[in-house]
Motif scaffolding. Structure first.
Motif, mmCIF file in Angstrom:
data_model
loop_
_atom_site.group_PDB
_atom_site.id
_atom_site.type_symbol
_atom_site.label_atom_id
_atom_site.label_comp_id
_atom_site.label_asym_id
_atom_site.label_seq_id
_atom_site.Cartn_x
_atom_site.Cartn_y
_atom_site.Cartn_z
ATOM 1 N N ALA A 1 -7.864 -54.546 -76.607
ATOM 2 C CA ALA A 1 -8.690 -53.348 -76.506
ATOM 3 C C ALA A 1 -9.858 -53.362 -77.485
ATOM 4 N N ALA B 1 -4.506 -46.876 -71.805
ATOM 5 C CA ALA B 1 -5.526 -45.881 -72.122
ATOM 6 C C ALA B 1 -5.376 -45.321 -73.531
ATOM 7 N N ASN C 1 -4.915 -53.242 -70.272
ATOM 8 C CA ASN C 1 -4.777 -52.423 -71.468
ATOM 9 C C ASN C 1 -4.089 -51.110 -71.150
ATOM 10 N N VAL D 1 -9.612 -50.159 -67.707
ATOM 11 C CA VAL D 1 -8.375 -50.278 -68.495
ATOM 12 C C VAL D 1 -7.358 -51.138 -67.755
ATOM 13 N N ALA E 1 -9.368 -44.974 -73.926
ATOM 14 C CA ALA E 1 -9.918 -44.150 -72.851
ATOM 15 C C ALA E 1 -11.038 -43.249 -73.358
#
Length: 600
Positions: free
Chosen positions: A374, A299, A297, A292, A313
């Motif tokens: 993401a 989570a 990015n 991440v 995540a």
């Protein structure tokens, strides 16, 4: 005869008057549940009869879709059986056969054929597909001018020879004159969606061709044949409890091997010696956090997968592959981040293969960190797949438990520690009492002999001893009279003699007639299990001549090949055979299911 009885008799071959009378008497008075079971059973009988007595190719009665599967870890078998159920429910005349049980010369009798086959090791066919694969590549292969076929190839793009066995079947069947109904489908580890779509489209396209036979064998509408299988499987795993995880190699061992015990209480899961346990695992939280951060990015950012919307995540931890590297990821990641150097590497097949030999996905991202949305990140990764472990126990001994023998994958590379995905999860991250999602993967091609008086020879170095622990527990519980011979090897006697106390107990009780040990680093010249086989070659050949079954479990790339070569050499030397005759002898053992492998 009642309407229900009429429907039942549509599902069986033509019966004479006496047989019809007996059938009517047998089913009179059945309740609805019994009637449903009977209809499903008789429909199955009809398919077997149709298959066994299939007339010449091209006649209307022979228009049956035959699904042939070749499976090493169960994926091809699962896919084949799942679609057989679906197609029967829709009224298709369909039968399913493992390649291990199929007579190659029967191919010329088929009208419509669906091949579902995996690739094992470095482009090799799975054990149950080997004979048919060889037949199609030989001069004995039948002409198949009237056959219509399609191939679903299962593979893993992290291997160089991706889907090679499926490609071979496709080429060889076509070479014999058969007509492809659809271009071959090559599937990666996330095969379900694409394979389901392919098979649905295929069967829809041949529905009219099969309709005449379909009308002659239509099952009762809405019938669902009862299954004795557990409700838990690969797609619906059981949430089990980790009971024990203990290291069984010594402090100074070069290996970290764990004995793991898991409770299956209240699951109804049953397994046989030779089966595997599928384990769904979660990725290391620290690994997720690092990815991440390296991709800039957050989570909690929402992403969308097939399962729906969830946080980045959550997706990285439990839904996506983060350890095993594969070419598809490098190509997708290079494209997403617009890195010319990585793109050039991904376009060179040989360089890419060498690059990925000892790199995990995290190593690629560490070397080429970059901001990436993401959603693009998750789309560059493939779905997480469970890992299969040979079961190291017999339920006759441990009842509602299942035992595993797991080598922890742990090493240093590029200045960082690395862990295997599933082995790290089971051996490092789970505590006793924690939950783990599991299912049983049947392996009918790695089974004890049906006759308990048959002698067996087991070759299982390292963690390859796992299924043989289950074999010995089972034979002890059954009070089997057959002789047992174990070949076991590892680096050092004092550090790596797995299950030493148990093996000594079996020797003392007489269950184990012979144990041949090969501890490779206990002397200057390395000694492996294949060397011990050669040393005991005369007696080993005598056991084979007495009907012994020969089993191998462990490393596929080197050990299994060396053991096979040793076996051929033993047969040649002590059976007074030439090279061709010795190879034929070993192949005959395999065809008779007296030579079975569980290799990885």
């Amino acid at each position: 005869m009642s309407n229900s009885t009429n429907q039942l008799t549509q599902s069986i071959p033509t019966l004479n008057e006496t047989q019809l009378t007996k059938l009517n008497q047998a089913i009179t008075g059945l309740d609805q549940t019994q009637l449903i079971w009977a209809s499903g059973y008789l429909f199955g009988v009809a398919q077997q009869g149709l298959a066994a007595g299939a007339p010449a190719q091209g006649s209307q009665e022979s228009k049956v879709l035959t699904i042939l599967y070749g499976s090493q870890t169960g994926n091809a078998e699962y896919l084949a059986k799942d679609h057989k159920k679906r197609l029967e429910a829709e009224g298709y005349p369909v039968r399913i056969v493992s390649m291990a049980d199929y007579k190659p010369k029967d191919l010329k009798k088929e009208s419509h054929l669906l091949v579902i086959v995996s690739t094992h090791g470095e482009g090799e066919p799975p054990d149950d597909a080997a004979e048919l694969w060889e037949f199609l590549g030989s001069k004995k292969a039948s002409k198949l001018d009237g056959l219509k076929f399609a191939v679903v190839a299962l593979g893993d793009s992290s291997y160089e020879f991706f889907c090679q066995t499926g490609k071979d079947f496709d080429t060889r069947i076509a070479k014999q004159g058969a007509t492809a109904l659809k271009p071959r489908l090559d599937c990666d580890v996330d095969y379900l969606e694409s394979a389901n779509a392919f098979i649905t489209e295929l069967t829809s396209s041949i529905k009219d061709e099969l309709s005449a036979a379909t009308q002659a064998a239509t099952p009762i509408a809405g019938v669902s044949v009862a299954s004795a299988e557990s409700a838990y499987n690969k797609l619906n795993p059981f949430t089990a409890t980790l009971l024990t995880s203990v290291k069984i190699t010594g402090r100074d061992s070069v290996k970290d091997i764990r004995h793991i015990e898991i409770s299956l209480a209240d699951s109804g899961l049953q397994y046989q010696p030779g089966d595997a346990l599928g384990v769904w695992f979660e990725n290391d939280a620290a690994l997720v956090d690092e990815i991440v951060a390296l991709t800039k990015n957050r989570a909690e950012t929402e992403v969308t997968l097939k399962e729906g919307a969830l946080s980045l995540a959550e997706a990285l931890k439990g839904k996506l592959e983060l350890t095993l590297s594969y070419p598809g990821f490098v190509r997708a990641y290079a494209e997403a981040i617009g890195n010319a150097e990585l793109k050039a590497l991904s376009d060179d097949r040989n360089k890419l293969r060498d690059y990925l030999v000892d790199r995990q996905i995290i190593d690629v991202i560490r070397e080429y960190p970059a901001e990436i949305p993401a959603q693009q990140l998750v789309e560059s990764l493939r779905p997480l797949t469970p890992r299969l472990y040979s079961i190291a126990s017999s339920q006759a001994e441990v009842e509602d438990e299942v035992h595993l023998t797991i080598g922890l994958v742990e090493y240093e590379a590029y200045g960082k520690p690395h862990l295997g995905g599933a082995s790290g999860y089971l051996c490092k991250h789970l505590e006793e009492g924690d939950n783990v999602r599991v299912y049983v993967e049947s392996n009918k091609h790695f089974r004890l002999p049906e006759d308990p008086n048959t002698p067996i020879i087991m070759v299982g170095p390292g963690t390859g001893i796992a299924p043989f622990r289950s074999f010995l527990q089972q034979r002890e519980a059954e009070e089997a009279e057959g002789k047992n011979w174990l070949f076991f090897g590892n680096p050092n006697f004092t550090q790596d003699f797995l299950y030493q106390v148990e093996i000594q107990k079996y020797v003392k009780s007489g269950l184990l007639d012979k144990v041949s040990l090969a501890f490779s680093r206990d002397q200057q010249e390395k000694i492996y299990v294949q060397h011990r086989m050669i040393e005991a070659g005369k007696e080993l050949y005598e056991w084979l001549e007495q009907g012994a079954h020969f089993y191998v479990c462990g490393d596929a790339n080197r050990m299994a090949k060396d053991v096979n070569d040793a076996l051929v050499s033993i047969v040649k030397t002590h059976g007074n055979k030439n090279d061709k005759e010795a190879e034929q002898y070993v192949n005959d053992l395999r065809r008779a299911k007296r030579y079975q492998k569980d290799v990885y």
